[in-house]
Design an enzyme around this catalytic site. Structure first.
Site, mmCIF file in Angstrom:
data_model
loop_
_atom_site.group_PDB
_atom_site.id
_atom_site.type_symbol
_atom_site.label_atom_id
_atom_site.label_comp_id
_atom_site.label_asym_id
_atom_site.label_seq_id
_atom_site.Cartn_x
_atom_site.Cartn_y
_atom_site.Cartn_z
ATOM 1 N N ASP A 198 7.610 -22.976 -58.171
ATOM 2 C CA ASP A 198 7.213 -23.208 -56.782
ATOM 3 C C ASP A 198 8.094 -24.276 -56.125
ATOM 4 O OD1 ASP A 198 5.198 -21.882 -55.508
ATOM 5 O OD2 ASP A 198 3.585 -23.135 -56.278
ATOM 6 N N LYS B 270 1.019 -11.633 -57.116
ATOM 7 C CA LYS B 270 2.023 -12.279 -57.973
ATOM 8 C C LYS B 270 1.994 -11.661 -59.372
ATOM 9 C CE LYS B 270 1.913 -16.421 -55.209
ATOM 10 N NZ LYS B 270 1.338 -17.728 -54.892
ATOM 11 N N GLN C 69 -1.882 -22.163 -57.994
ATOM 12 C CA GLN C 69 -2.130 -21.729 -56.615
ATOM 13 C C GLN C 69 -2.820 -22.837 -55.822
ATOM 14 O OE1 GLN C 69 -0.977 -18.883 -55.362
ATOM 15 N NE2 GLN C 69 -1.901 -19.159 -53.344
HETATM 16 N N1 GUN Z 1 -0.610 -21.358 -51.380
HETATM 17 C C1 GUN Z 1 -0.025 -20.805 -50.289
HETATM 18 N N2 GUN Z 1 1.301 -20.671 -50.491
HETATM 19 C C2 GUN Z 1 1.558 -21.140 -51.721
HETATM 20 C C3 GUN Z 1 2.748 -21.247 -52.497
HETATM 21 O O1 GUN Z 1 3.851 -20.904 -52.080
HETATM 22 N N3 GUN Z 1 2.583 -21.793 -53.734
HETATM 23 C C4 GUN Z 1 1.392 -22.217 -54.187
HETATM 24 N N4 GUN Z 1 1.344 -22.745 -55.410
HETATM 25 N N5 GUN Z 1 0.276 -22.118 -53.513
HETATM 26 C C5 GUN Z 1 0.357 -21.581 -52.279
#
Ligand code: GUN
Length: 299
Positions: free
Chosen positions: A124, A57, A101
């Site tokens: 998100d 990311k 995350q």
């Molecule tokens: N962990 C796995 N996929 C995601 C996601 O799309 N967003 C977040 N914040 N954590 C994750």
């Protein structure tokens, strides 16, 4: 076995296209408004998979020309410390998107963290405000993986109106939001889950089958209507089929769909890896641009 009949949906192609589009939008925003979209990613603890996702990311947001900050906090971070950081990012003018995350290490409470997050920075799409806006048919920041699935479906199947869509899985991160997006696209939507009766028969009704359950290769060829579009969101680690490699403890990633068998029946199918997973970060970048424009009052 006969040759595969399904067309492969190559996530790499569509993710690259979206990232290029985002980079263009970022450059245009800088030139016309002096605005550089900024993304903050918060990682707590040292979960191996999360570290890989978070690095990707950060790298991809920088590559798109964005401002990018990654906060790596130790696994023993307290709820109050994490909430303080989210509170600071909520009001940081250089940051337009905040992603915490998941999963958070125990005993941290993700619901309480998300409840604090400014919905306008929720790239998100996981806050109750954005989930409610999506369910109400209002404009919202939408979870990245479901939006990635919709882009793949639109690019391959085209018009989705009137199609029967079955979503297997009811998670907040994938199952529920993708069902909402399919409904917005005028599909007839069924959400199936662990308590659904005769799940194979329900899946066989689907013109569009989305698998998001986290069970390796659960969906076989006989669950799929011939010609259906199959979108596999599963990311499951399993031992190698080769017993020598398996004995060495080596693992590989497979989806929720038995790809080889399903490819004989489906019309379109996403591979794992190489399908939906590649779209997620590209959509995150797009959401960050959308959030920056929203906060700057740019239409
Ligand atoms: N962990 C796995 N996929 C995601 C996601 O799309 N967003 C977040 N914040 N954590 C994750």
């Amino acid at each position: 076995m006969p040759e595969s009949t399904a067309q492969l949906i190559d996530g790499k192609v569509y993710a690259e296209r979206l990232r290029a589009s985002v980079a263009g939008q970022v450059a245009a925003l800088k030139a016309s408004n002096g605005l550089q979209p900024g993304l903050a990613v918060v990682l707590v603890g040292d979960d191996a998979a999360s570290q890989i996702y978070v690095r990707s990311k950060g790298e991809q947001s920088l590559a798109a020309g964005m401002h990018s900050v990654t906060h790596r906090l130790p696994g023993d971070t307290t709820q109050a410390e994490l909430e303080r950081l989210v509170g600071e990012l909520n009001v940081d003018p250089l940051i337009h998107g905040v992603l915490v995350q998941l999963p958070l290490p125990k005993p941290l409470d993700e619901k309480r963290v998300l409840a604090l997050l400014n919905p306008d920075k929720d790239v998100d799409g996981l806050t109750v405000a954005n989930a409610g806006r999506l369910a109400s048919g209002l404009s919202a920041l939408v979870p990245c993986t479901p939006m990635g699935c919709m882009i793949l479906l639109r690019e391959t199947v085209g018009d989705l109106a009137g199609k029967r869509a079955v979503v297997v899985g009811r998670s907040v991160l994938v199952g529920r939001p993708i069902a909402q997006l399919l409904l917005q696209a005028d599909c007839t939507v069924t959400i199936a889950h662990s308590r659904t009766r005769d799940l194979p028969a329900v899946c066989r009704e689907a013109d569009i089958l989305v698998a998001a359950v986290g069970r390796p290769r659960m969906i076989g060829a006989d669950w799929i209507k011939p010609g259906a579009a199959v979108i596999d969101v599963g990311i499951n680690r399993v031992p190698f089929d080769d017993p020598v490699k398996a004995a060495e403890g080596r693992t590989k990633v497979v989806g929720d769909v038995d790809f080889k068998a399903a490819s004989q029946v489906a019309g379109w199918i996403t591979p794992v890896p190489g399908g939906v997973g590649l779209m997620t970060v590209a959509v995150l970048l797009q959401n960050t641009v959308a959030a920056a424009k929203l906060q700057a009052g740019i239409a």
